[in-house]
Design a protein around this motif. Sequence first.
Motif, short mmCIF file in Angstrom:
data_model
loop_
_atom_site.label_atom_id
_atom_site.label_comp_id
_atom_site.label_asym_id
_atom_site.label_seq_id
_atom_site.Cartn_x
_atom_site.Cartn_y
_atom_site.Cartn_z
N GLU A 41 20.86 3.76 4.72
CA GLU A 41 21.53 2.82 5.66
C GLU A 41 22.42 3.07 6.86
OE1 GLU A 41 21.36 -1.29 4.59
OE2 GLU A 41 21.77 -1.92 6.08
N LEU A 80 13.35 8.28 11.83
CA LEU A 80 13.67 7.48 11.35
C LEU A 80 14.27 6.82 10.13
CD1 LEU A 80 9.59 5.53 12.84
CD2 LEU A 80 11.83 5.86 13.93
N VAL A 81 15.39 5.98 9.64
CA VAL A 81 15.90 4.95 8.90
C VAL A 81 14.83 4.50 8.53
CG1 VAL A 81 18.86 4.79 9.00
CG2 VAL A 81 18.10 4.71 10.97
N ARG A 82 15.12 4.36 7.25
CA ARG A 82 14.54 3.36 6.54
C ARG A 82 15.38 2.85 5.23
NH1 ARG A 82 12.87 2.09 10.05
NH2 ARG A 82 10.43 2.02 11.11
N GLY A 83 16.62 2.67 5.30
CA GLY A 83 17.71 2.14 4.23
C GLY A 83 17.79 1.64 4.21
#
Lengths: 241, 241
Positions: free
Chosen positions: A14, A37-40
């Motif tokens: 994140e 793409l951040v999926r944190g």
Amino acid sequence: MRPQIVLFGDSITEQSFRSGSWGASLADTYSRKADVLVRGYGGYNTRWALFLLHHLFPIDSTKPPVAVTIFFGANDAALKGRTSDRQHVPVEEYKENLRKIVQHLKECSPTMLIVLITPPIDEEGRKQFAKSVYGDKAMELPERTNEMAGVYARQCVELAKDLGICSIDIWYKMQETEGWQKKFLSDGLHLTPEGNAVVYQEVVRVFNDAQLSAEEMPYDFPHHSKIDGKNPEKAFEQQCV
Amino acid sequence: MRPQIVLFGDSITEQSFRSGSWGASLADTYSRKADVLVRGYGGYNTRWALFLLHHLFPIDSTKPPVAVTIFFGANDAALKGRTSDRQHVPVEEYKENLRKIVQHLKECSPTMLIVLITPPIDEEGRKQFAKSVYGDKAMELPERTNEMAGVYARQCVELAKDLGICSIDIWYKMQETEGWQKKFLSDGLHLTPEGNAVVYQEVVRVFNDAQLSAEEMPYDFPHHSKIDGKNPEKAFEQQCV
């Protein structure tokens, strides 16, 4: 239109777009070639990650990501009966959860590059952090230990071998450097700029080895030097006209 | 699933994910809420940008971006007959090209937040940069001037007013600060960390004013503190089960 690279994980993911962090560096490296793409999800363990899996990676997607990094473990490995007990996941379940995540991603796309990553812990750093937040009320016993993080890391690396996918053992890698605790970790868990550089370099190395190097990927549209000022149509003919 | 914010522009946008730069900071601010996608094309002017427009923003997209920043002008305003002559676009055409871009985006989505941004130029910085690259062969006359960039900036701001959309006049804004040339620009054109902070703050201000503040946008999935360790299903019921 562009290929997608997805970073799936906890707070270490994140926070990966903070100044000089590994996710932003990756996005810069793949500029004009792939979207990062951040999926944190800060605080998440693999058990909770499973709830998101089908939403973040729909099985019927016509354009699944070309690569996904999976970076969990710091919360799963939190010790039972300590401050972060709520986040603890037994190591056997952690491994099974990772297996489910990988299997789901393979179903989404058999050609997807899937990379498992392991985190290290510095107990002393965690203790100092707890004291800075909770003062004297901070528990004397650490909520995470590097030894336990290592138990989880070994299972993660073993799973990657079993499933024939890539892993980056940051737990092991960082400990090769003298003073890794302060050099690479800001609070015993999250990354310093130097720690971010290690993760970034390792991810790029693995992507390059897997024929996903940014250098070899095509630009989505012509480099400006290829555009004739008097006849710009020509440069765009193939892709855009 | 998440809303998208797209940054469309030239090299100032392309480089916006470098360490501490405005695009990455924006991505960090909107973490777990919106995806920030870079569509920056170094060296491009608005004339060349038009070739990409329908590809980057398809008119029939079922999920157009919620916001787009349009940051061109530095190349359009390059002077005729100088080193960057090839990139020059007359100011009237620049304005019409921006109008076409905005009109296309409005067709994609009438509710999209569209923000026009203007760049400043520091001639002295450009000259030093040219000397560092070309040595004594560097032309004595600058290829861009701040005066000319200002002519383009005024047309850009005027257009935004005409069309009832937002603009951020970075050209004007930066010049309010003493020593802006070196403080905000690294080579007379691209941004220093301080210059990135100015652009970031202005974009966030405009997004906040347009009810697109990150604080008010919902998390895509529950914050970990809302998850009951013994009954995690409950937190995910609404969104994920």
